[in-house]
Design an enzyme around this catalytic site. Structure first.
Site, PDB file in Angstrom:
ATOM      1  N   GLU A  40       0.853  -1.193   0.000  1.00 24.48           N
ATOM      2  CA  GLU A  40       0.000   0.000   0.000  1.00 24.48           C
ATOM      3  C   GLU A  40       0.888   1.242   0.000  1.00 24.48           C
ATOM      4  O   GLU A  40       1.519   1.563   1.013  1.00 24.48           O
ATOM      5  CB  GLU A  40      -0.918   0.009   1.227  1.00 24.48           C
ATOM      6  CG  GLU A  40      -1.796   1.255   1.305  1.00 24.48           C
ATOM      7  CD  GLU A  40      -2.563   1.371   2.609  1.00 24.48           C
ATOM      8  OE1 GLU A  40      -2.906   2.513   2.988  1.00 24.48           O
ATOM      9  OE2 GLU A  40      -2.813   0.326   3.261  1.00 24.48           O
ATOM     10  N   ARG A  44       0.331  10.263   1.003  1.00 21.89           N
ATOM     11  CA  ARG A  44       0.637  11.250   2.044  1.00 21.89           C
ATOM     12  C   ARG A  44       1.764  12.192   1.646  1.00 21.89           C
ATOM     13  O   ARG A  44       2.010  13.192   2.333  1.00 21.89           O
ATOM     14  CB  ARG A  44       1.014  10.534   3.344  1.00 21.89           C
ATOM     15  CG  ARG A  44      -0.097   9.670   3.902  1.00 21.89           C
ATOM     16  CD  ARG A  44       0.346   8.969   5.171  1.00 21.89           C
ATOM     17  NE  ARG A  44      -0.600   7.946   5.581  1.00 21.89           N
ATOM     18  CZ  ARG A  44      -0.430   7.144   6.624  1.00 21.89           C
ATOM     19  NH1 ARG A  44       0.667   7.249   7.358  1.00 21.89           N
ATOM     20  NH2 ARG A  44      -1.330   6.230   6.917  1.00 21.89           N
ATOM     21  N   LYS A 128     -11.401  -1.898   6.300  1.00 29.34           N
ATOM     22  CA  LYS A 128     -10.212  -1.557   7.073  1.00 29.34           C
ATOM     23  C   LYS A 128     -10.663  -0.882   8.368  1.00 29.34           C
ATOM     24  O   LYS A 128     -11.339   0.147   8.322  1.00 29.34           O
ATOM     25  CB  LYS A 128      -9.332  -0.606   6.249  1.00 29.34           C
ATOM     26  CG  LYS A 128      -8.242   0.125   7.018  1.00 29.34           C
ATOM     27  CD  LYS A 128      -7.532   1.084   6.075  1.00 29.34           C
ATOM     28  CE  LYS A 128      -6.609   2.026   6.818  1.00 29.34           C
ATOM     29  NZ  LYS A 128      -5.894   2.941   5.899  1.00 29.34           N
TER      30      LYS A 128
END
Length: 215
Positions: A40, A44, A128
């Site tokens: 993943e 960011r 998640k």
């Protein structure tokens, strides 16, 4: 691959923040060499999309996903970069609409029972739990199992090598997300062998809950 297949590929999905684009490919290769294939890559940092593209094009065996999807436009940009799945920290009507119009399978983030109900109503049963520890951790996941027996979780946030096995032992957990496989000092020092070793250790984590469901 659908999201459940992706979750079942390995016990840990590393949550990767790329600060320097040059680190993306060797970092991904180190993880794949250690047996961790599902990656993943978060959005960011400004390098996120370029890192996804580089890994998707250059790292054989990597299953490259995009993390930190928070805007509708993230889906198409990540898909064009080469991502094959997406992960979001939460779920909104805008993200649901964008996901429905995208070819990118989504693992949406939830934190509360109301979040789970909304996500399930939108057609999602692989979720998640984020941030996992702050949301109640193992206790919350055990509580969720009763009203939501059809939901499978990837808890992420505050999970470490020391606690991962406890999460993986839960019957409604298929994998965990974590950043401990890519410690900042190892990445800064380009210590790829250390990262490969952390990946190998992660691959030894047992998933008794998954084996139980499959039997």
């Amino acid at each position: 691959m659908n999201i459940l297949d992706t979750m079942r590929t390995g016990p840990v999905i590393p949550v990767i923040v790329i600060e320097r684009l040059d680190d993306a490919v060797p970092l991904a290769r180190a993880l794949v060499a250690g047996g961790i294939r599902v990656l993943e890559i978060t959005l960011r940092t400004p390098q996120g999309l370029k890192a996804i593209e580089a890994i998707a094009n250059e790292v054989e065996g990597a299953i490259t996903g995009v993390g930190t999807i928070t805007q509708a436009r993230d889906f198409e940009r990540a898909r064009k970069a080469g991502a094959v799945f997406g992960v979001s920290p939460g779920l909104t009507p805008e993200l649901i609409a964008a996901a429905c119009g995208s070819a990118l399978p989504l693992l949406p983030g939830v934190m509360t029972p109301s979040d789970v109900i909304a996500a399930r109503a939108a057609g999602y049963t692989e979720l998640k739990l984020f941030p996992a520890q702050q949301a109640g951790g193992i206790g919350m996941l055990k509580a969720m199992a009763g009203p939501f027996p059809d939901v499978t979780f990837c808890p992420t946030g505050g999970i470490s090598a020391a606690t991962a096995a406890d999460f993986l032992a839960l019957p409604n957990v298929a994998c965990v997300g974590g950043s401990w496989l890519t410690p900042a000092d190892a990445v800064a020092g380009k210590d790829w062998s250390r990262i490969s070793e952390l990946a190998r250790q992660a691959c030894t984590l047992a998933r008794p809950a998954l084996a139980s469901r499959a039997s």
